[in-house]
Design an enzyme around this catalytic site. Structure first.
Site, PDB file in Angstrom:
ATOM      1  N   GLU A 168       0.795  -1.231   0.000  1.00  0.00           N
ATOM      2  CA  GLU A 168       0.000   0.000   0.000  1.00  0.00           C
ATOM      3  C   GLU A 168       0.830   1.286   0.000  1.00  0.00           C
ATOM      4  O   GLU A 168       0.797   2.073   0.965  1.00  0.00           O
ATOM      5  CB  GLU A 168      -0.943   0.017   1.211  1.00  0.00           C
ATOM      6  CG  GLU A 168      -1.911  -1.147   1.241  1.00  0.00           C
ATOM      7  CD  GLU A 168      -3.016  -0.991   2.288  1.00  0.00           C
ATOM      8  OE1 GLU A 168      -2.896  -0.102   3.149  1.00  0.00           O
ATOM      9  OE2 GLU A 168      -3.984  -1.757   2.225  1.00  0.00           O
ATOM     10  N   GLU A 350      -5.283  -8.583   0.870  1.00  0.00           N
ATOM     11  CA  GLU A 350      -5.958  -8.246   2.129  1.00  0.00           C
ATOM     12  C   GLU A 350      -7.417  -7.948   1.847  1.00  0.00           C
ATOM     13  O   GLU A 350      -7.749  -7.223   0.905  1.00  0.00           O
ATOM     14  CB  GLU A 350      -5.385  -6.966   2.773  1.00  0.00           C
ATOM     15  CG  GLU A 350      -4.068  -7.137   3.462  1.00  0.00           C
ATOM     16  CD  GLU A 350      -3.570  -5.830   4.079  1.00  0.00           C
ATOM     17  OE1 GLU A 350      -4.398  -4.981   4.470  1.00  0.00           O
ATOM     18  OE2 GLU A 350      -2.345  -5.669   4.149  1.00  0.00           O
TER      19      GLU A 350
HETATM   20  C1  FCB Z   1      -4.465  -1.958   5.493  1.00  0.00           C
HETATM   21  C2  FCB Z   1      -3.092  -2.329   6.031  1.00  0.00           C
HETATM   22  C3  FCB Z   1      -3.113  -3.370   7.120  1.00  0.00           C
HETATM   23  C4  FCB Z   1      -4.290  -3.184   8.051  1.00  0.00           C
HETATM   24  C5  FCB Z   1      -5.572  -3.076   7.274  1.00  0.00           C
HETATM   25  C6  FCB Z   1      -6.800  -2.957   8.130  1.00  0.00           C
HETATM   26  O1  FCB Z   1      -4.435  -0.665   5.027  1.00  0.00           O
HETATM   27  O2  FCB Z   1      -2.277  -2.796   4.999  1.00  0.00           O
HETATM   28  O3  FCB Z   1      -1.884  -3.328   7.777  1.00  0.00           O
HETATM   29  O4  FCB Z   1      -4.068  -2.107   8.867  1.00  0.00           O
HETATM   30  O5  FCB Z   1      -5.500  -1.967   6.421  1.00  0.00           O
END
Ligand code: FCB
Length: 453
Positions: A168, A350
């Site tokens: 990210e 994620e």
């Molecule tokens: C993302 C991050 C991760 C976590 C999630 C909820 O932005 O990569 O580390 O904090 O959000």
């Protein structure tokens, strides 16, 4: 179940994701150097409740038990990140072998349990020593990242075949360098633009380093992406949504896949100009094996009098983070990214949700909202595959409740509950749902026995 396993090919990868600073603890052990997150947490007022990652989930010591949990869950893959200050306590130069030893043990234990390690090199814990020398707004930090990538790939490259360079970059660049809400807490738009460029540049360099040292490596980068919707179908709202899409999505996708920053963001291009050198965009657009997509919500945008305004559809459910639950946004995003950028493969690196979980009298954690969230988002991924998006795997965020950055321990994303005073692990109902879901996958067709003689 709406999210029928039949939507997914038998070799689809089911995983769970974590990050070093959020789970490891052991902040002062085995020669680990200070990271920008240690410093940020120690600065009064930055993190809710004064929470820090000093102990976190103590994964550093408890990883064998956690891997036993992963095995029970039936995971194919585990995504974790490496703490740069464990490997290079000063950010560059001296390699701390004891720090690498930890990841060596972790990788071996995963492999012994048939779980594929997915390594993220950078999930925001820059060595403080580098921040003191200018941090990511300085090109020299991108150069140091190349050294770090080399030290890690040299040690783990024989056993790790899946590598994510950065997690990210938008979040790290903007929330950490322009909004000041994440470490290192800077508040300059120019620093954010420079950081984003240097993260991308160091990604390009690291891809080559990893390929040279890790045979059969699959290398990619993880972006946080969200589909941007206009509030109303007016030209004004559509233009505002496109601008937000440019700032959050295209600013990263375009250089990575097209070798050019989106020209429509004039102000940002002006800020960027002093940091670009000849050949940078060629480096950044090196072909990769996959794109990692983190997705939690969509953007809903209207045209405000001084720029795009973020809206929220109050009729839809919102998580404990205040994020709107909108799974069709992920389907549309995946189909669109596949069409416009043609990545070789996409992994959802994620996806998940925070809810205010508590442990009931029966000792269990009942989290029906999380199970419903995961079902609906996984179903959206299945639909996107049906529409041609080359999605090959899905990692739930997160395996464990953990340190949620500036929110400290107040937000629980895990499918395993952590009782922080004792650090006991309690699988939530969503863990059992995910286990059953993974276990119900169709079997790959068995080759028919060949008649001999
Ligand atoms: C993302 C991050 C991760 C976590 C999630 C909820 O932005 O990569 O580390 O904090 O959000």
């Amino acid at each position: 179940m709406p999210d029928n396993q039949n939507q997914f090919p038998p070799d689809f990868l089911w995983g769970a994701a974590t990050a070093s600073y959020q789970i490891e603890g052991a902040a002062h052990e085995d020669g680990r150097g200070e990271s920008v997150w240690d410093r940020f947490c120690a600065t009064p007022g930055k993190v809710r409740n004064g929470d820090t990652g000093e102990r976190a989930c103590d994964f550093y010591h408890r990883y064998p038990d956690d891997i036993a949990l992963m095995r029970d869950l039936g995971l194919d893959a585990f995504r974790f990140s490496i703490a740069w200050p464990r490997v290079l306590p000063e950010g560059r130069g001296r390699v701390n072998e004891a720090g690498l030893d930890f990841y060596d043990r972790l990788v071996d234990e995963l492999l012994a349990n048939d779980i594929e390690p997915w390594v993220t090199l950078f999930h925001w814990d820059t060595p403080q020593a580098l921040e003191d020398e200018g941090g990511w707004p300085a090109r020299s930090t991108a150069e140091a990242f190349g050294e770090y990538a080399e030290a890690v790939a040299r040690r783990l490259g024989d056993r790790v075949h899946n590598w994510i360079t950065h997690n990210e970059p938008w979040v790290h660049a903007w929330i950490g360098h322009s909004w000041g809400q994440h470490a290192p807490g800077r508040t300059s738009e120019s620093d954010a633009v420079a950081t984003a460029h240097h993260l991308l540049l160091s990604h390009g360099w690291a891809v080559d380093v990893i390929r040279a040292l890790s045979p059969d490596a699959q290398v990619g980068i993880t972006l946080n992406l969200a589909q941007s919707y206009p509030l109303n179908e007016t030209p004004e709202d559509e233009a505002a949504a496109w601008q937000v899409d440019g700032e959050a999505n295209r600013w990263f996708l375009d250089p990575l896949f097209r070798g050019a920053y989106p020209p429509d963001l004039l102000q940002r291009n002006e800020l960027l100009a002093p940091f670009i050198q000849n050949g940078d965009l060629r480096t950044i657009s090196v072909p990769t094996d996959f794109l990692g997509v983190n997705n939690y919500f969509r953007f809903l945008v209207s045209a405000g009098s001084d720029g795009p305004r973020m809206e929220s559809d109050t009729e839809n459910q919102h998580t404990d983070m205040g994020w709107e639950v909108y799974p069709d946004g992920l389907r549309r995003l995946l189909v669109r990214v596949a069409r416009d950028y043609e990545p070789r493969a996409i992994y959802i690196t994620e996806n998940g949700a925070a809810f205010g979980d508590t442990r009931g009298h029966d000792g269990h954690v009942h989290d029906p909202e999380r199970t419903a969230y995961l079902q609906s988002y996984i179903d959206a991924v299945g639909q996107a595959i049906g529409e041609g998006a080359p999605v090959k795997g899905y990692f739930v965020w997160s395996l464990l409740d953990n340190f949620e950055w500036s929110h400290g321990y107040s937000k629980r994303f895990g499918i395993v509950y952590i009782d922080y005073p004792t650090l006991e692990r309690v699988p939530k109902d969503s863990f059992y749902w995910y286990r059953e879901f993974i276990g119900s996958r169709p079997r790959a067709p068995q080759p028919s026995p060949i008649a001999t003689g």
